[in-house]
Write a protein that holds these residues in place. Structure first.
Motif, PDB file in Angstrom:
ATOM      1  N   HIS A  80       2.557   3.893  -7.962  1.00 36.78           N
ATOM      2  CA  HIS A  80       3.797   3.940  -8.414  1.00 36.78           C
ATOM      3  C   HIS A  80       4.021   4.345  -9.705  1.00 36.78           C
ATOM      4  CE1 HIS A  80       7.674   1.504  -8.611  1.00 36.78           C
ATOM      5  NE2 HIS A  80       8.323   1.884  -8.439  1.00 36.78           N
ATOM      6  N   ASP A  81       5.318   5.305  -9.486  1.00 35.13           N
ATOM      7  CA  ASP A  81       4.671   5.969 -11.761  1.00 35.13           C
ATOM      8  C   ASP A  81       5.494   4.423 -11.877  1.00 35.13           C
ATOM      9  OD1 ASP A  81       4.991   8.210 -11.767  1.00 35.13           O
ATOM     10  OD2 ASP A  81       6.768   9.106 -11.018  1.00 35.13           O
ATOM     11  N   GLY A 140      16.404  -9.055  14.394  1.00 33.60           N
ATOM     12  CA  GLY A 140      17.200  -7.313  15.420  1.00 33.60           C
ATOM     13  C   GLY A 140      17.726  -6.553  14.385  1.00 33.60           C
ATOM     14  N   THR A 141      17.279  -6.655  12.485  1.00 33.77           N
ATOM     15  CA  THR A 141      17.505  -5.251  12.196  1.00 33.77           C
ATOM     16  C   THR A 141      16.612  -4.068  12.386  1.00 33.77           C
ATOM     17  OG1 THR A 141      17.937  -6.976  10.561  1.00 33.77           O
ATOM     18  CG2 THR A 141      17.994  -4.516   9.563  1.00 33.77           C
ATOM     19  N   ARG A 142      16.978  -3.108  12.126  1.00 36.77           N
ATOM     20  CA  ARG A 142      16.445  -1.688  12.510  1.00 36.77           C
ATOM     21  C   ARG A 142      15.510  -0.934  11.783  1.00 36.77           C
ATOM     22  NH1 ARG A 142      19.486   4.275  13.923  1.00 36.77           N
ATOM     23  NH2 ARG A 142      17.262   5.014  13.353  1.00 36.77           N
ATOM     24  N   LEU A 143      13.980  -1.165  12.139  1.00 36.02           N
ATOM     25  CA  LEU A 143      13.156  -0.727  11.083  1.00 36.02           C
ATOM     26  C   LEU A 143      13.304   0.254  10.128  1.00 36.02           C
ATOM     27  CD1 LEU A 143      10.122  -2.300  11.688  1.00 36.02           C
ATOM     28  CD2 LEU A 143      11.341  -3.324  10.478  1.00 36.02           C
ATOM     29  N   GLU A 144      13.003   0.615   8.896  1.00 34.50           N
ATOM     30  CA  GLU A 144      12.590   1.368   7.808  1.00 34.50           C
ATOM     31  C   GLU A 144      11.721   2.190   7.608  1.00 34.50           C
ATOM     32  OE1 GLU A 144      15.158   3.762   7.928  1.00 34.50           O
ATOM     33  OE2 GLU A 144      16.495   2.936   8.967  1.00 34.50           O
ATOM     34  N   LEU A 145      11.114   2.859   7.064  1.00 32.85           N
ATOM     35  CA  LEU A 145       9.591   3.116   6.601  1.00 32.85           C
ATOM     36  C   LEU A 145       9.750   3.570   5.547  1.00 32.85           C
ATOM     37  CD1 LEU A 145       6.689   2.921   8.087  1.00 32.85           C
ATOM     38  CD2 LEU A 145       7.168   5.187   8.351  1.00 32.85           C
ATOM     39  N   GLN A 146       9.240   2.621   4.512  1.00 35.09           N
ATOM     40  CA  GLN A 146       9.093   3.733   3.331  1.00 35.09           C
ATOM     41  C   GLN A 146       7.601   3.131   2.532  1.00 35.09           C
ATOM     42  OE1 GLN A 146      12.757   3.526   1.315  1.00 35.09           O
ATOM     43  NE2 GLN A 146      12.798   1.232   2.422  1.00 35.09           N
ATOM     44  N   PRO A 147       7.254   3.976   1.163  1.00 34.24           N
ATOM     45  CA  PRO A 147       6.334   3.333   0.991  1.00 34.24           C
ATOM     46  C   PRO A 147       6.543   2.039  -0.228  1.00 34.24           C
ATOM     47  CG  PRO A 147       6.659   6.353   0.468  1.00 34.24           C
ATOM     48  CD  PRO A 147       8.278   5.256   1.076  1.00 34.24           C
ATOM     49  N   TRP A 148       5.933   1.316  -0.481  1.00 39.32           N
ATOM     50  CA  TRP A 148       6.086  -0.646  -0.466  1.00 39.32           C
ATOM     51  C   TRP A 148       5.080  -0.405  -2.095  1.00 39.32           C
ATOM     52  CZ3 TRP A 148      10.306  -3.005  -0.692  1.00 39.32           C
ATOM     53  CH2 TRP A 148      10.109  -3.973  -0.634  1.00 39.32           C
ATOM     54  N   CYS A 149       5.790  -0.675  -3.314  1.00 39.67           N
ATOM     55  CA  CYS A 149       5.533  -1.186  -3.910  1.00 39.67           C
ATOM     56  C   CYS A 149       4.657  -2.568  -3.737  1.00 39.67           C
ATOM     57  CB  CYS A 149       5.499  -1.040  -5.308  1.00 39.67           C
ATOM     58  SG  CYS A 149       4.675  -1.341  -6.581  1.00 39.67           S
ATOM     59  N   THR A 150       3.712  -2.854  -4.116  1.00 36.67           N
ATOM     60  CA  THR A 150       3.381  -4.429  -3.685  1.00 36.67           C
ATOM     61  C   THR A 150       2.989  -5.269  -5.226  1.00 36.67           C
ATOM     62  OG1 THR A 150       0.602  -3.878  -3.878  1.00 36.67           O
ATOM     63  CG2 THR A 150       2.081  -3.987  -1.827  1.00 36.67           C
ATOM     64  N   VAL A 177      10.699   5.401  -3.309  1.00 35.05           N
ATOM     65  CA  VAL A 177      11.409   6.502  -3.319  1.00 35.05           C
ATOM     66  C   VAL A 177      10.415   7.656  -4.057  1.00 35.05           C
ATOM     67  CG1 VAL A 177      14.016   6.206  -3.244  1.00 35.05           C
ATOM     68  CG2 VAL A 177      12.798   6.951  -5.268  1.00 35.05           C
ATOM     69  N   PRO A 178      10.183   9.187  -2.776  1.00 35.27           N
ATOM     70  CA  PRO A 178       9.000  10.519  -3.448  1.00 35.27           C
ATOM     71  C   PRO A 178       9.637  10.625  -5.082  1.00 35.27           C
ATOM     72  CG  PRO A 178      10.553  10.801  -1.411  1.00 35.27           C
ATOM     73  CD  PRO A 178      10.977   9.422  -2.205  1.00 35.27           C
ATOM     74  N   THR A 179      10.122  10.675  -5.916  1.00 33.45           N
ATOM     75  CA  THR A 179      10.214  10.799  -7.064  1.00 33.45           C
ATOM     76  C   THR A 179       9.965   9.769  -8.262  1.00 33.45           C
ATOM     77  OG1 THR A 179      12.914  10.448  -7.331  1.00 33.45           O
ATOM     78  CG2 THR A 179      12.518  12.259  -7.162  1.00 33.45           C
ATOM     79  N   ASP A 180       9.372   8.614  -7.777  1.00 32.26           N
ATOM     80  CA  ASP A 180       8.874   7.723  -8.416  1.00 32.26           C
ATOM     81  C   ASP A 180       7.701   8.049  -7.940  1.00 32.26           C
ATOM     82  OD1 ASP A 180      11.645   7.032  -9.418  1.00 32.26           O
ATOM     83  OD2 ASP A 180      11.469   5.588  -8.188  1.00 32.26           O
ATOM     84  N   ILE A 181       6.946   8.607  -7.114  1.00 31.60           N
ATOM     85  CA  ILE A 181       5.105   9.008  -6.572  1.00 31.60           C
ATOM     86  C   ILE A 181       4.856  10.039  -7.488  1.00 31.60           C
ATOM     87  CG2 ILE A 181       3.747   9.081  -5.174  1.00 31.60           C
ATOM     88  CD1 ILE A 181       6.089   8.234  -2.844  1.00 31.60           C
ATOM     89  N   SER A 182       3.814   9.766  -8.379  1.00 32.77           N
ATOM     90  CA  SER A 182       2.368  10.396  -8.164  1.00 32.77           C
ATOM     91  C   SER A 182       1.106   9.757  -7.619  1.00 32.77           C
ATOM     92  CB  SER A 182       2.274   9.702 -10.225  1.00 32.77           C
ATOM     93  OG  SER A 182       3.389   9.875 -10.649  1.00 32.77           O
ATOM     94  N   SER A 183       0.018  10.913  -8.159  1.00 32.68           N
ATOM     95  CA  SER A 183      -1.060  11.244  -7.106  1.00 32.68           C
ATOM     96  C   SER A 183      -2.080  10.852  -8.567  1.00 32.68           C
ATOM     97  CB  SER A 183      -1.019  12.355  -6.370  1.00 32.68           C
ATOM     98  OG  SER A 183      -0.858  13.060  -7.108  1.00 32.68           O
ATOM     99  N   ASP A 193      -3.417  18.053  -6.671  1.00 34.25           N
ATOM    100  CA  ASP A 193      -2.823  16.976  -6.235  1.00 34.25           C
ATOM    101  C   ASP A 193      -1.907  16.668  -5.204  1.00 34.25           C
ATOM    102  OD1 ASP A 193      -4.292  15.095  -7.422  1.00 34.25           O
ATOM    103  OD2 ASP A 193      -3.558  14.685  -9.502  1.00 34.25           O
ATOM    104  N   ILE A 194      -1.722  16.200  -5.095  1.00 32.67           N
ATOM    105  CA  ILE A 194      -0.149  15.986  -3.435  1.00 32.67           C
ATOM    106  C   ILE A 194       0.510  15.339  -4.116  1.00 32.67           C
ATOM    107  CG2 ILE A 194       0.387  14.992  -1.374  1.00 32.67           C
ATOM    108  CD1 ILE A 194      -2.654  14.874  -0.316  1.00 32.67           C
ATOM    109  N   ARG A 195       2.229  16.290  -3.884  1.00 33.87           N
ATOM    110  CA  ARG A 195       2.807  15.822  -4.628  1.00 33.87           C
ATOM    111  C   ARG A 195       3.777  15.299  -3.275  1.00 33.87           C
ATOM    112  NH1 ARG A 195       5.644  14.817  -8.656  1.00 33.87           N
ATOM    113  NH2 ARG A 195       3.731  13.528  -9.357  1.00 33.87           N
ATOM    114  N   VAL A 196       4.612  13.957  -3.302  1.00 28.61           N
ATOM    115  CA  VAL A 196       5.256  13.302  -2.458  1.00 28.61           C
ATOM    116  C   VAL A 196       6.952  13.622  -2.659  1.00 28.61           C
ATOM    117  CG1 VAL A 196       3.588  13.555  -0.514  1.00 28.61           C
ATOM    118  CG2 VAL A 196       4.418  11.597  -1.788  1.00 28.61           C
TER     119      VAL A 196
END
Lengths: 155, 155
Positions: free
Chosen positions: A113-114, B117-127, B134-140, B152-155
């Motif tokens: 996370h940036d 009963g909420t429909r699930l989303e799947l996304q990266p989570w910062c613990t 979101v993808p733009t806040d991710i670095s590798s 490196d990978i950019r997602v």
DNA sequence: CGAGTCGGTTGAAAATCACAACTGACTCAC
DNA sequence: GTGAGTCAGTTGTGATTTTCAACCGACTCG
């Protein structure tokens, strides 16, 4: 060729589109910024005619777009569309699984996370309860796109 | 056969194992509770010799286990191991992508949170920050399992 | 002019896959 | 106790895909 008609399942529909041996690897390269035909070809070791074919399929499916990066001679590179970029959670999930179970828990590449540098996890998230959800807390139900009585998925 | 040596990337290692046309579909059936040879075979329309081969590979990789469900004659079914069940985020991500971009936003099957009963989303989570990322806040960055200077990978 | 690059196409050999037929161990109906 | 049926495969053959090497066209650079 698949002999069955496409079933009412988004996993099958997705894999029909991108689930062959090379396509997800090509997409990984595009995420990594490897966008030119020859770079992808040498990076993956894929045959050129197959790469031509797979990129064509991805462009037709609007997952990738072919954009010129020079004139004289005009040459193109391949960029992910928004639809293509939306595959990032899937690639990330495959990567995290590989980290844990194929690379022996030692990630060759970590995603962070940036804002804080924390290594990212990927898990289902409940937007109502605002908590991560483990597989045993998940149920399935027919959605609005269901046409037939196909079976449910348990994850 | 891949001509390049396996690169330092968990996506490639993962796809080398499960990235063929049928394997993820077989795993989806196992998640759905379709566990017997003949049921999987007719559900997917896969050739029997291929299904034998793929299940064997999955058992060898400890993703699936072959357990007897009756004697006289002894017959086996295939069950996901913990390693196999850990693929659920990847399947879920592929399913959600298919819902949005292949099934036109209409999910044939929805996954919901048992508690609400909420429909699930799947996304990266910062613990650390306790927020979705979101993808733009991710670095590798290179991880502990990195041996060579791969990109490196950019997602 | 000749060599090199990039993004392909073409053709042939090799690998993989699909399909149908068959098998073995057993059960169940008659 | 014979005959049909089920399940989980195996085997053989032909069709499809993939690999690999060679070639091509448009252009640049020396």
């Amino acid at each position: 060729m698949r002999t069955q008609p496409a079933v009412e399942c988004s996993i099958q529909r997705t894999l029909d589109l991108i689930g062959d041996r090379w396509t997800l690897l090509i997409l990984r390269d595009l995420f990594r910024g490897v966008r030119r035909f020859s770079r992808i070809q040498e990076d993956l070791g894929i045959a050129k005619n197959l790469l031509t074919d797979r990129l064509g399929t991805l462009v037709d499916a609007d997952i990738v777009e072919r954009v010129p990066y020079q004139d004289r001679p005009v040459r193109h590179e391949y960029r992910l569309t928004e639809k293509g970029r939306a595959l990032s959670p899937a690639l990330l999930a495959l990567m995290r699984w590989g980290d844990q179970y194929v690379s022996g828990g030692l990630a060759p590449t970590e995603l962070v996370h940036d804002d804080c540098g924390t290594r990212l996890e990927l898990q289902p998230w409940c937007t109502t309860c605002n908590v991560p959800v483990v597989p045993t807390d998940i149920s399935s139900r027919p959605g609005p796109g269901r046409h037939t009585g196909s079976e449910d998925i348990r994850v």
